[in-house]
Write a protein that holds these residues in place. Structure first.
Motif, PDB file in Angstrom:
ATOM      1  N   GLU A  17       0.083  17.822 -11.003  1.00 33.23           N
ATOM      2  CA  GLU A  17       0.007  19.071 -10.553  1.00 33.23           C
ATOM      3  C   GLU A  17       0.974  19.794 -11.045  1.00 33.23           C
ATOM      4  O   GLU A  17       0.694  21.143 -11.445  1.00 33.23           O
ATOM      5  CB  GLU A  17       0.309  18.966  -9.003  1.00 33.23           C
ATOM      6  N   LYS A  18       2.290  19.317 -11.425  1.00 34.56           N
ATOM      7  CA  LYS A  18       3.090  20.225 -12.015  1.00 34.56           C
ATOM      8  C   LYS A  18       2.747  20.682 -13.612  1.00 34.56           C
ATOM      9  O   LYS A  18       2.832  21.617 -14.109  1.00 34.56           O
ATOM     10  CB  LYS A  18       4.618  19.527 -12.361  1.00 34.56           C
ATOM     11  N   GLN A  19       1.920  19.436 -14.338  1.00 38.08           N
ATOM     12  CA  GLN A  19       1.539  19.843 -15.484  1.00 38.08           C
ATOM     13  C   GLN A  19       0.290  20.889 -15.502  1.00 38.08           C
ATOM     14  O   GLN A  19       0.356  21.618 -16.110  1.00 38.08           O
ATOM     15  CB  GLN A  19       0.753  18.409 -16.015  1.00 38.08           C
ATOM     16  N   GLU A  49       3.458   5.714  -5.438  1.00 43.52           N
ATOM     17  CA  GLU A  49       3.318   5.807  -7.148  1.00 43.52           C
ATOM     18  C   GLU A  49       2.349   6.829  -7.517  1.00 43.52           C
ATOM     19  O   GLU A  49       2.286   7.512  -8.224  1.00 43.52           O
ATOM     20  CB  GLU A  49       3.022   4.573  -7.608  1.00 43.52           C
ATOM     21  N   ARG A  50       1.155   6.836  -6.606  1.00 41.03           N
ATOM     22  CA  ARG A  50      -0.027   7.646  -6.829  1.00 41.03           C
ATOM     23  C   ARG A  50       0.338   9.138  -6.440  1.00 41.03           C
ATOM     24  O   ARG A  50      -0.239  10.011  -7.126  1.00 41.03           O
ATOM     25  CB  ARG A  50      -1.039   7.085  -5.664  1.00 41.03           C
ATOM     26  N   THR A  51       1.238   9.121  -5.509  1.00 41.54           N
ATOM     27  CA  THR A  51       1.733  10.519  -4.980  1.00 41.54           C
ATOM     28  C   THR A  51       2.487  11.141  -6.362  1.00 41.54           C
ATOM     29  O   THR A  51       2.538  12.189  -6.517  1.00 41.54           O
ATOM     30  CB  THR A  51       2.657  10.496  -3.799  1.00 41.54           C
ATOM     31  N   PHE A  55       0.792  -1.093   0.015  1.00 41.27           N
ATOM     32  CA  PHE A  55       0.124   0.062   0.065  1.00 41.27           C
ATOM     33  C   PHE A  55       0.827   1.259   0.261  1.00 41.27           C
ATOM     34  O   PHE A  55       0.514   2.250  -0.858  1.00 41.27           O
ATOM     35  CB  PHE A  55      -0.880  -0.142   1.357  1.00 41.27           C
ATOM     36  N   GLU A  56       1.882   1.241   0.678  1.00 39.53           N
ATOM     37  CA  GLU A  56       2.868   2.355   0.761  1.00 39.53           C
ATOM     38  C   GLU A  56       3.472   2.654  -0.889  1.00 39.53           C
ATOM     39  O   GLU A  56       3.616   3.746  -1.339  1.00 39.53           O
ATOM     40  CB  GLU A  56       3.970   2.159   1.843  1.00 39.53           C
TER      41      GLU A  56
END
Length: 355
Positions: free
Chosen positions: A219-221, A210-212, A204-205
């Motif tokens: 967010e950068k895009q 990966e999700r982060t 899960f971590e």
């Protein structure tokens, strides 16, 4: 024996089967004093604020509820318990449950904020005892958590719908309490994150990492798109500003040109009017001179001019013949007569034209 003495002795002997009430009262007072000396709390007790007092006599619940303060009870016969009627938090710890996929998880702590209504204290204690929260909170939480976990996967329990567990537990507890123990009011439920096996937690971590990363890239895009959009808006704004400035300058130039054109038109009109006035004046002068000449060119005046011109052009001729023009007076007279007739005919023609 003296009769008076006999009466006195007779008065000192109580009749058989006399009243035993004073003895019992004295015994009760003795017992109360002894209980008060040995254990004051067995006679006088205090109900704290936020609680009410409940009483049992011989194991039977009495239909008596006391308010906070000092109260009396029969020592060694009546049992007293304070019952909280304000908000209280029950903590249920270490609740194991199995998910739909068979993975065992443990909820370390679940807090239930609840309250027992004052007017339902007697009925609740009569049906479920002082430890009523064991049945309707502690045991009920275990049951509801296991029901929830068994119908959901680990992904749902740990991540997807974890934020809904609090509300679902509250609704489930309140529904049963309203039906079977209406005096218990569930205010809120707080559920901590469950403990899962280390290997599963690591997966899960990693998945969360990966999700982060994906979220960071998105967010950068989004930031880059916002910056590009901001630059575009700034460029459009700058272009619009320049266009507006150019438009204003062009309008100013057009206004200046229009003003210059109007000024030139006014000057041209003034020049035209002036030239027209001058032409009219010249025409009027020439016309008047012509009229004056008409009046002035008489045969006598022409003859005078002719003679004057000849006088100023004196020439000496030598030879056998003198020019006829000088000597022939008849030719001069004919010329003057012909000139006078032509002037008269021209004057008549002008008069006819004017008419």
């Amino acid at each position: 024996m003296d009769p008076q003495q006999r009466r006195t002795e007779t008065g000192h002997h109580p009749p058989p089967g006399g009243n035993m009430t004073p003895v019992l009262v004295a015994f009760g007072v003795f017992i109360a004093i002894a209980a008060l000396v040995m254990s004051p709390s067995s006679l006088v007790h205090q109900v704290p604020e936020g609680h009410v007092g409940a009483y049992w006599r011989g194991g039977a619940l009495l239909n008596v509820i006391t308010e906070p303060g000092f109260h009396l009870k029969l020592p060694f016969i009546t049992h007293y318990e304070p019952v909280q009627v304000t908000l209280q938090t029950d903590q249920v710890r270490d609740i194991p449950c199995g998910t739909k996929g068979g993975v065992m998880v443990t909820f370390a702590k679940i807090e239930v904020v609840n309250r027992l209504r004052k007017d339902y204290v007697y009925d609740t204690l009569l049906n479920y005892g002082v430890d009523y929260d064991n049945a309707w909170i502690y045991d009920k939480i275990h049951h509801e958590i296991n029901q929830f976990c068994s119908s959901h996967s680990l992904q749902q329990v740990y991540i997807d719908i974890f934020d809904q567990i609090d509300e679902r537990m509250k609704e489930a507890l309140q529904a049963d309490c309203t039906r079977y123990a209406p005096g218990i009011e569930i205010i809120s439920v707080r559920v901590t994150k469950p403990k899962i096996p280390a290997s599963v937690r690591r997966n899960f971590e990693q998945m969360e990492e990966e999700r982060t990363k994906v979220l960071i890239a998105i967010e950068k895009q989004r930031v880059a798109e916002k910056e590009a959009e901001t630059k575009k808006i700034m460029a459009i704004s700058e272009a619009e500003k320049n266009a507006n400035v150019s438009k204003i300058l062009m309008q100013q130039k057009l206004t200046e040109k229009d003003s210059s054109r109007r000024e030139a038109d006014i000057e041209n009109q003034m020049y035209l009017d002036r030239q027209k006035s001058l032409a009219d004046a010249d025409y009027y002068r020439v016309l008047k001179e012509a009229e004056a000449n008409k009046l002035k060119l008489t045969p006598e005046f022409l003859e005078l001019k002719f003679i004057d011109a000849i006088a100023h052009n004196t020439k000496m001729f030598f030879g056998d013949k003198v020019p006829n023009m000088v000597l022939d007076q008849r030719l001069l007279g004919n010329f003057l007569t012909h000139s006078t007739k032509e002037k008269s005919s021209d004057g008549d023609l002008e008069m006819a034209t004017d008419t």
